[in-house]
Scaffold this active site. Structure first.
Site, PDB file in Angstrom:
ATOM      1  N   CYS A 178      21.613  -7.536  35.629  1.00 32.62           N
ATOM      2  CA  CYS A 178      21.434  -7.012  36.989  1.00 32.62           C
ATOM      3  C   CYS A 178      22.761  -6.788  37.700  1.00 32.62           C
ATOM      4  O   CYS A 178      23.549  -7.736  37.869  1.00 32.62           O
ATOM      5  CB  CYS A 178      20.572  -7.988  37.795  1.00 32.62           C
ATOM      6  SG  CYS A 178      20.377  -7.535  39.524  1.00 32.62           S
ATOM      7  N   TYR A 233      19.953   4.360  40.300  1.00 34.51           N
ATOM      8  CA  TYR A 233      18.530   4.029  40.209  1.00 34.51           C
ATOM      9  C   TYR A 233      17.673   5.167  40.736  1.00 34.51           C
ATOM     10  O   TYR A 233      16.581   5.421  40.220  1.00 34.51           O
ATOM     11  CB  TYR A 233      18.241   2.734  40.978  1.00 34.51           C
ATOM     12  CG  TYR A 233      18.644   1.499  40.218  1.00 34.51           C
ATOM     13  CD1 TYR A 233      17.745   0.832  39.389  1.00 34.51           C
ATOM     14  CD2 TYR A 233      19.943   1.005  40.310  1.00 34.51           C
ATOM     15  CE1 TYR A 233      18.123  -0.289  38.676  1.00 34.51           C
ATOM     16  CE2 TYR A 233      20.334  -0.118  39.599  1.00 34.51           C
ATOM     17  CZ  TYR A 233      19.420  -0.763  38.784  1.00 34.51           C
ATOM     18  OH  TYR A 233      19.800  -1.876  38.071  1.00 34.51           O
TER      19      TYR A 233
END
Length: 388
Positions: free
Chosen positions: A115, A239
């Site tokens: 992450c 994203y």
């Protein structure tokens, strides 16, 4: 006289007792079914039984395509919620977006190595030398996509199996997404914060006063202005490309992403860091996306216009930060690749993990960056760099 002999009866063959013989087609089909049962790849054998070596019938192709598209949209709406009108990815707000109250001294950090948001906290923790003061537990993506713990990567506080179980320890319980990073107060048994930018600002307050300051008061306005570009266009921009659910949404996100990278490239050609010659939180936030760019985002998220290695200043800037003491230790390239390619099923259903690019191996990242000679670019305003 001899009598005329009787005419012989026609030749008649008698079948032996038992079931009638199977026709050739039946025998042939039976043998093919047997081969399917014995095959190590029954799906391939079954497809050849149904339509030989030809392509599947058009009706089947269309049915599977429509079925997969519907299933993909369903999964994506849960994994990456989008605007129903535009198909643009909309990030879910953090449940605990700010540090509330005064936490105790018994803090614990929960992260996941793939992450980029959690990576921010790991980099700041390392740069500020907070390892002894702030223990960390590393969660890994489970088969269901939820952050989980394994015998090799355990929950150091409670021995839980899932991160959501840690969240649920708090007095009010928990419902929703159990995300990382998450800063936990072990004494109060409460979530301190799970918004990455607020966590790293808070960590700066734990550092020694005479040490590295990544959030200096005199640069905070500039840091926030840079973050206003980096977060929507780059950090979240990749994203928005990868999770776009319409062509228009993807085109808009990709255009904004590469427009921002072009501006950053131009600025960093004359400035060692975003705010001059001092490393700040703005650089940390940009670094954790850049280190993943060629490794993951360029291919899996379709950020394909240019690779990071094709931006000379940005790539050298990334190497500069990577080579700082203890930063490379926070960059687990194998965990990053596996965390994306093997976990994001809707984007990579086969789970095949590609070879890492040569630009992302240690030898490449440890090449001299040559950025020590750059001036602080004190005369370059943020407005000139396209930062409002």
């Amino acid at each position: 006289m001899w009598a005329t002999p009787p005419q012989p009866l026609p030749l008649q063959l008698q079948r032996p007792p038992g079931p009638p013989p199977r026709p050739f087609l039946t025998r042939h089909r039976s043998s093919r079914l047997n081969r399917i049962a014995a095959s190590q790849d029954p799906l391939t054998s079954l497809s050849r039984l149904l339509w030989g070596r030809a392509l599947p019938p058009a009706q089947l192709v269309l049915a599977v395509r429509h079925g997969w598209t519907a299933a993909w949209q369903l999964l994506m709406r849960q994994l990456a919620p989008s605007d129903p009108e535009t198909g643009a990815f909309t990030r879910t707000p953090s449940r605990f977006p700010a540090v509330a109250g005064t936490p105790s001294s018994r803090l614990h950090l929960y992260v996941g190595l793939p992450c980029p948001w959690a990576h921010r906290a790991l980099v700041v923790r390392a740069l500020l030398g907070l390892e002894a003061r702030l223990p960390v537990s590393v969660a890994v993506p489970g088969d269901d996509g939820a952050w989980s713990f394994t015998p090799d990567s355990t929950d150091g506080l409670y021995g839980k199996r899932k991160l959501r179980e840690v969240y649920a320890v708090r007095s009010g319980g928990f419902e929703g997404r159990a995300s990382v990073p998450m800063l936990w107060d072990a004494e109060r048994r409460e979530v301190v914060c799970n918004e990455s930018i607020e966590i790293i600002k808070f960590l700066c307050g734990l550092a020694n006063a005479d040490g590295l300051d990544l959030w200096p008061p005199e640069l905070r306005q500039d840091i926030d202005r840079w973050y206003g570009v980096i977060y929507p266009s780059v950090n979240n921009g990749v994203y928005r490309c990868g999770f776009a659910q319409s062509q228009a949404a993807y085109d808009a996100a990709a255009s904004e992403l590469f427009g921002a990278l072009d501006r950053l490239e131009a600025h960093l050609a004359g400035s060692r860091y975003l705010c001059g010659d001092r490393l700040t939180l703005a650089d940390v936030c940009l670094f954790t996306t850049l280190i993943r760019f060629d490794l993951v985002y360029n291919t899996l998220f379709r950020c394909t216009r240019r690779k990071l290695a094709e931006y000379p200043s940005l790539h050298a800037y990334t190497r500069d930060i990577y080579q700082m003491p203890k930063v490379a230790e926070t960059c687990d390239m194998e965990a990053i690749m596996a965390g994306y390619f093997k976990t994001l099923f809707p984007l990579n259903p086969g789970g095949i993990q590609p070879l890492p690019p040569a630009s992302c191996d240690s030898e490449s990242l440890l090449r001299p960056h040559g950025r020590e000679a750059l001036s602080s670019a004190a005369g370059t305003s943020l407005e000139a760099a396209g930062v409002s």
